[in-house]
Design a protein around this motif. Sequence first.
Motif, PDB file in Angstrom:
ATOM      1  N   THR A  58     108.103  42.662  93.953  1.00 55.67           N
ATOM      2  CA  THR A  58     107.671  41.810  92.821  1.00 55.67           C
ATOM      3  C   THR A  58     106.163  41.591  92.916  1.00 55.67           C
ATOM      4  N   ALA A  59     105.533  41.484  91.767  1.00 53.34           N
ATOM      5  CA  ALA A  59     104.086  41.241  91.698  1.00 53.34           C
ATOM      6  C   ALA A  59     103.838  40.116  90.702  1.00 53.34           C
ATOM      7  N   GLN A  60     102.931  39.220  91.057  1.00 53.16           N
ATOM      8  CA  GLN A  60     102.615  38.054  90.216  1.00 53.16           C
ATOM      9  C   GLN A  60     101.141  37.706  90.399  1.00 53.16           C
ATOM     10  N   ILE A  61     100.485  37.357  89.299  1.00 58.42           N
ATOM     11  CA  ILE A  61      99.071  36.998  89.367  1.00 58.42           C
ATOM     12  C   ILE A  61      98.936  35.488  89.507  1.00 58.42           C
ATOM     13  N   TRP A  62      98.097  35.085  90.456  1.00 53.40           N
ATOM     14  CA  TRP A  62      97.785  33.674  90.700  1.00 53.40           C
ATOM     15  C   TRP A  62      96.288  33.469  90.492  1.00 53.40           C
ATOM     16  N   ALA A  63      95.921  32.204  90.233  1.00 43.46           N
ATOM     17  CA  ALA A  63      94.504  31.849  90.126  1.00 43.46           C
ATOM     18  C   ALA A  63      94.360  30.370  90.440  1.00 43.46           C
ATOM     19  N   ALA A 100      87.826  34.724  87.676  1.00 41.22           N
ATOM     20  CA  ALA A 100      87.235  35.404  88.832  1.00 41.22           C
ATOM     21  C   ALA A 100      88.055  35.200  90.083  1.00 41.22           C
ATOM     22  N   SER A 101      88.870  34.142  90.133  1.00 37.26           N
ATOM     23  CA  SER A 101      89.666  33.847  91.333  1.00 37.26           C
ATOM     24  C   SER A 101      91.057  34.462  91.280  1.00 37.26           C
ATOM     25  N   LEU A 133      91.923  40.447  92.787  1.00 38.92           N
ATOM     26  CA  LEU A 133      91.668  41.487  91.788  1.00 38.92           C
ATOM     27  C   LEU A 133      90.185  41.780  91.637  1.00 38.92           C
ATOM     28  N   PHE A 134      89.313  40.849  92.069  1.00 41.12           N
ATOM     29  CA  PHE A 134      87.870  41.079  92.056  1.00 41.12           C
ATOM     30  C   PHE A 134      87.361  40.962  93.488  1.00 41.12           C
ATOM     31  N   ALA A 155     104.705  36.485  99.506  1.00 42.63           N
ATOM     32  CA  ALA A 155     103.271  36.390  99.231  1.00 42.63           C
ATOM     33  C   ALA A 155     102.968  35.113  98.452  1.00 42.63           C
ATOM     34  N   ASP A 156     101.902  34.424  98.835  1.00 43.10           N
ATOM     35  CA  ASP A 156     101.454  33.241  98.080  1.00 43.10           C
ATOM     36  C   ASP A 156     100.060  33.517  97.527  1.00 43.10           C
ATOM     37  N   GLY A 157      99.815  32.982  96.354  1.00 43.79           N
ATOM     38  CA  GLY A 157      98.533  33.212  95.708  1.00 43.79           C
ATOM     39  C   GLY A 157      97.562  32.075  95.888  1.00 43.79           C
ATOM     40  N   LEU A 158      97.718  31.286  96.938  1.00 43.37           N
ATOM     41  CA  LEU A 158      96.857  30.141  97.171  1.00 43.37           C
ATOM     42  C   LEU A 158      95.423  30.591  97.447  1.00 43.37           C
ATOM     43  N   THR A 159      94.488  29.695  97.230  1.00 46.89           N
ATOM     44  CA  THR A 159      93.087  30.036  97.467  1.00 46.89           C
ATOM     45  C   THR A 159      92.875  30.421  98.920  1.00 46.89           C
TER      46      THR A 159
END
Length: 897
Positions: A58-63, A100-101, A133-134, A155-159
Amino acid sequence: MEAFNFATSLDLTELSVHVRIDRLDGNQKPVPYSVLLRRPDLRHRASITNPHFELYVTAQIWADSKPLTVPVQTAYKSFKNARVWNEWLQLPVTYSNLPASAQLAITVWDLSPAEDNDSNLHAVPFGGSTIPLFDKDNTLQKGRQRCRVHRFKAADGLTGSTTPWVIPQARRSRKAQLVEDTVDEQVTEMQRLEELLKKQEMGDLPTNTWLDGLVYKKMMKIRNEALKAEAIALNRQSNANGKNGDGVGKDEQELFYLEVEFPRFDHAVVFTDVEYPPPPVSDLRLPAEADVRLRPPPEVSFGPDIDIDGVGYGDADAGRLIKIYDPEIGRRINPAEDKHRELMRSQQTDSLDRDRKPNVHVRDKLNLLMAKGPLEEITSHERDDIWKFRYFLLRDKRALTKFVKCVNWKNPREARQAAPLLDKWAEIDVDDALELLGPHFDHPVVRSYAVERLKKADDEELQLYLLQLVQALKYEAPGEGDDSSLARFLVTRAANSFALGNFFHWYLMVEISDFSTDQEPEHRDLFAKVEYDFMVELEKTPEGVETRNSFRRQGELLTVLAKISKDVRFGGGDRPTKLARLKKALGDPKNELINFEPLPLPLDPSVYITGIYAEDCNVLKSSLLPMVLNFKTTTDTKYPIIFKTGDDLRQDQLVIQIITLMDRLLRKENLDLKLTPYRILATSTSAGAFQFVPSMSIAAACQKHKGSLLAYLRANNPDDSAPLGVRKEAMDTYIKSCAGYCVITYLLGVGDRHLDNLLLAPDGRFFHVDFGYILGRDPKPFAPQMKLCREMIEGMGGSQHANYLAFKSYAFTAWSTLRKSSNLLLNLFALMQGANIPDIKVEREGSVGKVRERMWLGRSEGEAEVLFERLIEESMGDWKAGVIDWAHEFVQTYWRK
């Protein structure tokens, strides 16, 4: 230096984010039987049953530590020799909308019949990895990427992600460095080959089919060896810290990498944020800078040795303010609600709205809404209801101002729809027209409509509002002030009415002469332009030249009187000496004051004066030493005035104008309270004149008649057959005037009330003078809300006499009558918000609210009557007011000459 060609992320407006899940590399160790005995659920896991069993990704975008999209996943797939998906996933967001994040959180899931407690799925995390992604240069990642898989973690998308795609190398000891040199060489070689493969895929290296196949097989062998070596080194670093997160692999940790691929572009894609046009700091008309200056700014200290500018600062700069741009400050309308309203109204059509009728419930809501005053806010839902039923409300004149408020006049489409309805609406009252000329309505169509309604008022009524209409010129939209409909209307009407033109001329001259910091230069220029247009318009009328000459002569007369007043005031000597100096100056032939051609008196243009009686004058005992002058008139009568310099009379002028208006409102209801709205005119910011009414202060009357105001009335109006020995007409006049001024001074919040500025004429008329404090301001502490002193009640015969009951009845009737005209009074004060008047400058918008509070508009008639009677009783028995009067009398007697 080579040119760097790039595209911005905003250019990719239609392209969704894509990622290709390629393959999972790593060696999975078999689970010992001892572990399987302790954990029977592990027997059913797909990856444990078969090292090449199916897994899905699975893939998910976080910011900014928040999910930006829903997760997408690969299809279920069976593997033979290696876990290779080779599947592109499309995420539901475009590149132009990525911040950007933005990070891509990729999780590999292991199938399991037992439900996972965290995910509530029949799958448990095999491992996860998070890749931005950047990159650090804000350039979009592209091509093949090798991501470290963190075992047994989603996977977690935390800063600060706990599953980063790259693990930075930890600092190692010298001994560990020697042991791992071989491992580093293998990993370095693998990374070198992967970089070459990337270049070939990007077209930077030539291809050779048969040779590339051999190299690729060799590269895969090197990769597997490097992975094994790296896993061994990883286990050495961990020093056998026991079980990992799932209890699998007690002695060894497993190392896996997931290869993914991002789309390749011809040029680098650099992150670019959306640049919105800067919103206005406020959509309200903010007060002038001078208004804020009246209140001390808050002190801000930065602490010792803090350099805020890079150059340091000394003690002189300490305490300055930090100004931060905040576009939301002062916004009257929520932008989200404004956008919602625009979308809703764009879907509505006039053809449907014309036939729309409210049901009973909505009709009741609209009736309550129509009863709201000019200061009450209209909610967004109420605005929607008004717009929806605008055609139904055409017959209700009260609804027009509410309809104008619910329209966004800055939106051209709404303005085009709303403007034609104004002419179809039921004719509004004058007080509503004045509201449309206030500071919150700057659209030319709205203000022109209000002016059309004012054109139906006669000159006498227009003169009552002229002071406010002159101030309303400040609220014209930028670019409209020089040639606005209001300015043209006032100029035309003033040119055709001498009385109206007289006051219009002097109101403008005072504003033009105001060079204080509280008067904006553009407003001063505006008034000068209107005065010029007025003079030009006068020349078009038959008596225009003569009228202009009269204004010029009035100015000359007032200039001479101002000079004489200053000479008397600043000249030495006592009062007799100053009075002699005044008489000499009035009789001096150079001043030409004894006799002159008939001239309209600026204070009262209906009276023509021909000179001044030089011997019949006086200098009052006051700090500013005002002069009492007696003018000769064409009817051989005297017209006494008081001329004063060193004081701005515009506040007194406003109060007298409101009293005059209130007297007219009361008379329209057949309630004549014998008020004395004497004439007053400010001729500059530091000079003016007001009508002299023969009278005596209550302090002087009580002193002359041994503390009895009743004795004063009896001496001037004796009647032995009448109750209390006072002529009935005089006593009625006294009672009514006391009631009227008690109510009016309470509504206006007149302060600094003492027995020296409460006057009583011989015929029984009671009135107030000196309005230096209004709207609740008072220099003395514990001042009562209503001035009703013991001496005033004693003049009626005491609190037990029938006259006192009549006084309370008149007072409540007057207050109730004026309460019905609250909209008119509040709108007049709203128009004066921009005036340079001391007690309005303190709190411009709050000044209107203070008048509203004293009207108790939220109370019913019955509640108001009870509260008003309580107010009278409290004011009558207020001992603090008696102490204030005693203190004032003490100062007057013993400390002033």
